[in-house]
Design a protein around this motif. Structure first.
Motif, PDB file in Angstrom:
ATOM      1  N   SER A 192      17.523   7.254   3.649  1.00 30.69           N
ATOM      2  CA  SER A 192      16.297   6.711   4.236  1.00 30.69           C
ATOM      3  C   SER A 192      15.942   7.470   5.520  1.00 30.69           C
ATOM      4  O   SER A 192      16.784   8.127   6.139  1.00 30.69           O
ATOM      5  N   TYR A 193      14.676   7.331   5.907  1.00 31.54           N
ATOM      6  CA  TYR A 193      14.160   7.982   7.119  1.00 31.54           C
ATOM      7  C   TYR A 193      13.354   6.961   7.906  1.00 31.54           C
ATOM      8  O   TYR A 193      12.463   6.298   7.360  1.00 31.54           O
ATOM      9  N   LEU A 194      13.689   6.804   9.195  1.00 34.33           N
ATOM     10  CA  LEU A 194      12.979   5.865  10.065  1.00 34.33           C
ATOM     11  C   LEU A 194      11.675   6.499  10.533  1.00 34.33           C
ATOM     12  O   LEU A 194      11.677   7.542  11.194  1.00 34.33           O
ATOM     13  N   LEU A 195      10.561   5.883  10.179  1.00 30.98           N
ATOM     14  CA  LEU A 195       9.249   6.426  10.530  1.00 30.98           C
ATOM     15  C   LEU A 195       8.928   6.211  12.010  1.00 30.98           C
ATOM     16  O   LEU A 195       9.185   5.139  12.559  1.00 30.98           O
ATOM     17  N   THR A 196       8.348   7.230  12.613  1.00 29.78           N
ATOM     18  CA  THR A 196       7.979   7.167  14.037  1.00 29.78           C
ATOM     19  C   THR A 196       6.505   6.817  14.224  1.00 29.78           C
ATOM     20  O   THR A 196       6.066   6.539  15.348  1.00 29.78           O
TER      21      THR A 196
ATOM     22  N   ASN B 212      -1.892   6.199   9.334  1.00 26.30           N
ATOM     23  CA  ASN B 212      -1.431   4.853   8.935  1.00 26.30           C
ATOM     24  C   ASN B 212       0.070   4.779   8.654  1.00 26.30           C
ATOM     25  O   ASN B 212       0.532   3.814   8.044  1.00 26.30           O
ATOM     26  N   ALA B 213       0.831   5.770   9.079  1.00 19.88           N
ATOM     27  CA  ALA B 213       2.288   5.706   8.894  1.00 19.88           C
ATOM     28  C   ALA B 213       2.839   4.549   9.722  1.00 19.88           C
ATOM     29  O   ALA B 213       2.661   4.515  10.946  1.00 19.88           O
TER      30      ALA B 213
ATOM     31  N   GLY C 245       0.783  -1.231   0.000  1.00 19.48           N
ATOM     32  CA  GLY C 245       0.000   0.000   0.000  1.00 19.48           C
ATOM     33  C   GLY C 245       0.810   1.275   0.000  1.00 19.48           C
ATOM     34  O   GLY C 245       0.244   2.367  -0.089  1.00 19.48           O
ATOM     35  N   PHE C 246       2.139   1.157   0.089  1.00 22.97           N
ATOM     36  CA  PHE C 246       3.002   2.342   0.100  1.00 22.97           C
ATOM     37  C   PHE C 246       3.964   2.316  -1.081  1.00 22.97           C
ATOM     38  O   PHE C 246       4.374   1.252  -1.550  1.00 22.97           O
ATOM     39  N   LYS C 247       4.348   3.509  -1.519  1.00 20.48           N
ATOM     40  CA  LYS C 247       5.232   3.629  -2.677  1.00 20.48           C
ATOM     41  C   LYS C 247       6.701   3.532  -2.305  1.00 20.48           C
ATOM     42  O   LYS C 247       7.498   2.868  -2.983  1.00 20.48           O
ATOM     43  N   THR C 248       7.096   4.176  -1.205  1.00 19.19           N
ATOM     44  CA  THR C 248       8.528   4.260  -0.861  1.00 19.19           C
ATOM     45  C   THR C 248       8.844   3.727   0.525  1.00 19.19           C
ATOM     46  O   THR C 248       9.927   3.965   1.048  1.00 19.19           O
ATOM     47  N   VAL C 249       7.913   3.004   1.132  1.00 17.07           N
ATOM     48  CA  VAL C 249       8.125   2.510   2.504  1.00 17.07           C
ATOM     49  C   VAL C 249       8.476   1.012   2.471  1.00 17.07           C
ATOM     50  O   VAL C 249       7.779   0.199   1.853  1.00 17.07           O
ATOM     51  N   PHE C 250       9.570   0.681   3.169  1.00 18.29           N
ATOM     52  CA  PHE C 250      10.062  -0.699   3.233  1.00 18.29           C
ATOM     53  C   PHE C 250      10.261  -1.103   4.690  1.00 18.29           C
ATOM     54  O   PHE C 250      10.402  -0.249   5.573  1.00 18.29           O
ATOM     55  N   GLN C 251      10.303  -2.405   4.926  1.00 21.39           N
ATOM     56  CA  GLN C 251      10.581  -2.909   6.275  1.00 21.39           C
ATOM     57  C   GLN C 251      11.564  -4.071   6.191  1.00 21.39           C
ATOM     58  O   GLN C 251      11.663  -4.745   5.164  1.00 21.39           O
TER      59      GLN C 251
END
Length: 228
Positions: A159-163, A169-170, A128-134
């Motif tokens: 990269s940026y670590l999401l909080t 829904n981030a 569901g996200f374009k540039t988000v990875f895990q």
């Protein structure tokens, strides 16, 4: 390398390109001679230039000083890199573009070590996200890339670590990658089923590459033994 700001209005700064004509400190491959870019190893400071724009800069790069004034650049813990999915030690100037330009994303788990190499963990797309990875949830998927195979690394991706506070829904703890440095094929918004399918494709491609490389190495060894 940035040496310093000369003036702000008009903006001017002093810089040098980092150059390298060989990759012998990594492995005896004709990597640079075949037209590929070197992204890890020893580099040398080139001639000074005056730069008048900030738009050409992507991100800061960590480095250390080596022997005889060399600038050493290797993957560091926490870095995100794009790997060549199909890399082989047998790549040369005849390797087709469609083989070269396929990538997978990884996170570096520990700083590069000359004896051990560098440990990486695969990054998978968050549905569901374009540039988000895990990071891949299976520890068994972690692997170590030895010094002589650092050519797997294509380029670093900021990269940026999401909080979790960035928006609705981030996904907290996931990494948002710079789209300008992320390969185009990895910027598609995928469903959960498609993400799993891509994981299987990637694993098969890596296994096939390793098997082909092993076969070629054995054939080369046999030829050398015959000559003796």
């Amino acid at each position: 390398m940035i040496h310093g700001v000369i003036s702000l209005k008009p903006f001017k700064m002093r810089k040098s390109w980092l150059n390298s004509k060989s990759n012998v400190e990594l492995a005896p491959l004709n990597w640079i001679g075949s037209g590929f870019y070197k992204t890890s190893g020893d580099f040398w400071i080139g001639k000074y230039e005056v730069n008048r724009s900030l738009n050409s800069f992507s991100h800061k790069v960590k480095w250390s000083k080596g022997r005889k004034g060399a600038i050493q650049r290797y993957p560091r813990k926490g870095d995100v890199w794009a790997l060549y999915r199909n890399w082989s030690s047998h790549w040369n100037e005849l390797t087709p573009d469609e083989v070269i330009h396929k990538y997978d994303m990884v996170e570096v788990l520990e700083d590069y070590n000359e004896q051990k190499g560098v440990a990486v963990a695969p990054l998978v797309k968050v549905p569901g996200f374009k540039t988000v990875f895990q990071k891949h949830f299976k520890p068994s998927k972690t692997w170590v890339i030895p010094r002589e195979e650092l050519f797997w690394f294509s380029h670093q991706v900021p990269s940026y670590l999401l909080t979790g506070q960035e928006g609705q829904n981030a996904p907290k703890g996931c990494l948002e990658l710079d789209p300008a440095a992320t390969p185009l094929e990895l910027l598609q918004v995928l469903t959960e089923a498609r993400v799993k399918e891509m994981e299987v494709i990637t694993e098969r491609a890596q296994e096939e590459t390793l098997l082909v490389d092993l076969k070629r190495s054995k054939e080369k060894e046999l030829l050398e033994n015959d000559k003796k």
